[in-house]
Design a protein around this motif. Structure first.
Motif, short mmCIF file in Angstrom:
data_model
loop_
_atom_site.label_atom_id
_atom_site.label_comp_id
_atom_site.label_asym_id
_atom_site.label_seq_id
_atom_site.Cartn_x
_atom_site.Cartn_y
_atom_site.Cartn_z
N PHE A 74 0.81 -1.22 0.00
CA PHE A 74 0.00 0.00 0.00
C PHE A 74 0.85 1.28 0.00
N GLY A 75 2.16 1.13 0.16
CA GLY A 75 3.04 2.28 0.07
C GLY A 75 3.71 2.42 -1.28
N GLN A 76 3.30 1.57 -2.25
CA GLN A 76 4.00 1.49 -3.53
C GLN A 76 3.18 1.96 -4.72
N ALA A 77 2.15 2.77 -4.48
CA ALA A 77 1.29 3.22 -5.59
C ALA A 77 2.04 4.07 -6.60
N ASP A 78 3.13 4.69 -6.18
CA ASP A 78 3.93 5.52 -7.09
C ASP A 78 5.26 4.87 -7.45
N GLY A 79 5.45 3.61 -7.06
CA GLY A 79 6.75 2.98 -7.23
C GLY A 79 6.89 2.13 -8.48
N VAL A 80 8.13 1.80 -8.80
CA VAL A 80 8.43 1.00 -9.98
C VAL A 80 7.91 -0.44 -9.84
N PHE A 81 7.70 -0.89 -8.59
CA PHE A 81 7.28 -2.26 -8.36
C PHE A 81 5.77 -2.47 -8.52
N LEU A 82 5.01 -1.41 -8.68
CA LEU A 82 3.54 -1.49 -8.68
C LEU A 82 2.98 -2.56 -9.62
N ALA A 110 -4.33 5.44 -1.86
CA ALA A 110 -3.23 4.64 -2.42
C ALA A 110 -3.64 3.16 -2.52
N MET A 111 -4.38 2.67 -1.53
CA MET A 111 -4.88 1.29 -1.60
C MET A 111 -5.71 1.08 -2.86
N SER A 112 -6.58 2.03 -3.15
CA SER A 112 -7.44 1.92 -4.32
C SER A 112 -6.62 1.95 -5.61
#
Length: 537
Positions: A161-169, A446-448
């Protein structure tokens, strides 16, 4: 004789000087790991929304690995607990906005226990070959346990839930939140292992190739997997499009008091819908195919109250489209947090009852025990909400809209079930007004975004007081409102019916990672026992 006396006293003098230095060094050896564990937990918190620095999760886990490796499992329990406090205390501070600091501190104290146990587990498996793999799996096993118990679990704070803007999404589309979280944690532990091996190699002039390859793969595989998974992320319409309207009516004021003004909240949402209808009639905005109101937009039961029924019916007729209304409904003596599909011609035609109700918010666990301790505690929730039993998928002007009400967005099964039941898009109606302007709204948003990528669906987030948003299947927000303003969003969105691997596999990736964790822990314990037996200890 003077010289002799000096010679005899010198060792005592040196010993007395060395004792404080030794105590200081011992204290530093204890305090430095404790401080590092706490600060790495804080660093992990900083990687979460509303900030857009999700990459900070990698150094957070790298430092956490440095803290744990080489410790006893008992020491790692304490260090893991400090890491959990550093992470969860600031992350969950919004839980105290509603009812004070007591419940917030109690929640964090309990949730940090899981991270303490994970810390001990990571220390055990850190002695195994390829330990980052086993350690990352142990972390995900801890998240799996935390998402299920006690009282139905509390998944808030999953690494995914902390990765909404990350490369791993994009990994969310492969194996859901467990796969996404695993990739991030594995990469963080791999980062530490590479640094450790480089330092060790410089000191010993020896390169352990097997360990170096394993560490490198711990970083390369998650990143390469995320890049490859981008092919699973698409905004292409498979079943046509729908023009959706998201209504944010706002509330009279923030805080618990707004519930005493239920009629005002309903009127606000009806008024914003009628304002939008006027803009549609004037040709300023496209006619929506359907309209989405937030959770608790009508805390007055429209089935029992004619006035509320008339207000909703008037708004639906004005906009000329079906409306999903968030209501509080009493049926057969039971209270439900319900979404009501309101047709402008036929009225209420379908309902969805929230299935994952919030402990201490929508129902009170151990009510009799808490009442015996302090009667005032039972007033937090005067009447428990009952749980629904069926997934919510409304057919709105031909489109299948899946419903996951507020708290349910944090639970993998609750969102997935709407898609497997045919949802072509997802709506997450929410009510965050009681949490004021805290980070809770942004964490939930971010969860959504993660859910959008996980299931390759458009996700709408209608919220009473904001932030409401429209999210594309690639996780990008295309429209959003401010907080504590009345507003509406109208957009044409793609409808999709194909299923990602994450949707098809469901719980299987998480189960596989839990089994990996159990296997690693079993191997580590067996190795430790065998080693002690061989040394005769």
């Amino acid at each position: 004789m003077t010289a002799t006396a000096t010679t005899v006293d010198e060792p005592d003098q040196l010993e007395s000087q060395a004792a404080p230095a030794s105590r200081a060094a011992g204290l530093a050896r204890r305090l430095v790991p404790a401080a590092a564990a706490t600060l790495s937990g804080v660093l992990l918190y900083v990687s979460f929304p509303p900030r857009t620095v999700s990459w900070l999760a990698l150094p957070a886990f790298a430092v956490f690995a440095w803290v744990l490796r080489g410790r006893t499992w008992k020491a790692s329990l304490g260090l893991g607990y400090l890491f959990g406090l550093g992470f969860l205390l600031p992350l969950l501070v919004w839980t105290g906005v509603e009812v004070g600091s007591g419940p917030w501190l109690a929640l964090v104290a309990v949730e940090a226990v899981y991270i303490a146990l994970v810390g001990a587990g990571i220390t055990l498996v850190s002695r195994l070959p390829g330990w980052p793999l086993w350690a990352a799996a142990v972390w995900i096993a801890g998240e799996a346990a935390r998402a299920r118990a006690p009282f139905g679990g509390f998944p808030w704070g999953k690494i995914a839930f902390g990765q909404a803007d990350g490369v791993f999404l994009p990994l969310a589309a492969v194996g859901g939140t467990p796969a996404l979280g695993f990739g991030v944690v594995l990469c963080g532990f791999g980062l530490y292992e590479i640094v450790r091996l480089v330092v060790e190699g410089r000191r010993t002039r020896v390169v352990r190739r097997g360990a170096a390859v394993a560490a490198l793969l711990s970083i390369v595989v998650p990143v390469a997997g995320a890049l490859a998974a981008r092919t699973l992320v698409s905004d292409k319409a498979e079943d046509g499009t729908a023009t959706v309207a998201v209504i944010q009516g706002n509330v009279p004021r923030a805080g618990l008091e707004f519930n005493a003004q239920r009629r005002a909240v309903l009127d606000y949402h009806a008024r914003e819908t009628e304002r939008l209808a006027a803009e549609v009639k004037a040709g300023k905005v496209a006619q929506p195919d359907f309209v989405l109101w937030p959770e608790n937009s009508s805390d007055i039961d429209p089935f029992a109250n004619a006035d509320a029924r008339m207000v909703i019916d008037t708004a639906a007729k004005a906009i000329g489209a079906p409306v999903s209304v968030g209501g509080v409904v009493e049926r057969d003596g039971k209270l439900y947090n319900e979404q009501i599909l309101w047709d402008p011609v036929e009225g209420a035609v379908d309902t969805y009852d929230k299935r994952q109700v919030q402990p201490f918010g929508e129902y009170l666990p151990m009510r009799s025990l808490l009442g015996a301790i302090n009667k005032n505690w039972t007033t937090m929730v005067r009447q428990d909400f009952s749980r629904g039993t069926k997934a919510g998928v409304f057919t709105m002007d031909g489109a299948k809209v899946g419903l996951a009400t507020c708290y349910e967005a944090a639970f993998d099964w609750a969102v997935r079930s709407t898609v497997t039941d045919g949802a072509q898009m997802i709506s997450v109606p929410s009510n965050n007004a009681t949490f004021d302007r805290s980070e809770m709204t942004y964490q939930q948003l971010a969860m959504s975004r993660v859910r959008a990528v996980e299931h390759s669906r458009t996700v709408t987030v209608p919220v009473t007081s904001g932030v409401s948003a429209v999210i594309m299947p690639d996780g990008k927000i295309t429209h959003k409102t401010g907080m504590f303003v009345a507003d509406s969003l109208v957009q044409k969105v793609p409808l999709r019916s194909s299923q990602t691997p994450a949707t098809k596999l469901g719980i299987l990736p998480e189960m596989a990672l839990v089994l990996v964790a159990v296997g690693g822990l079993g191997w580590a314990v067996a190795t430790t026992v065998r080693g002690r037996r061989d040394t005769g200890r």
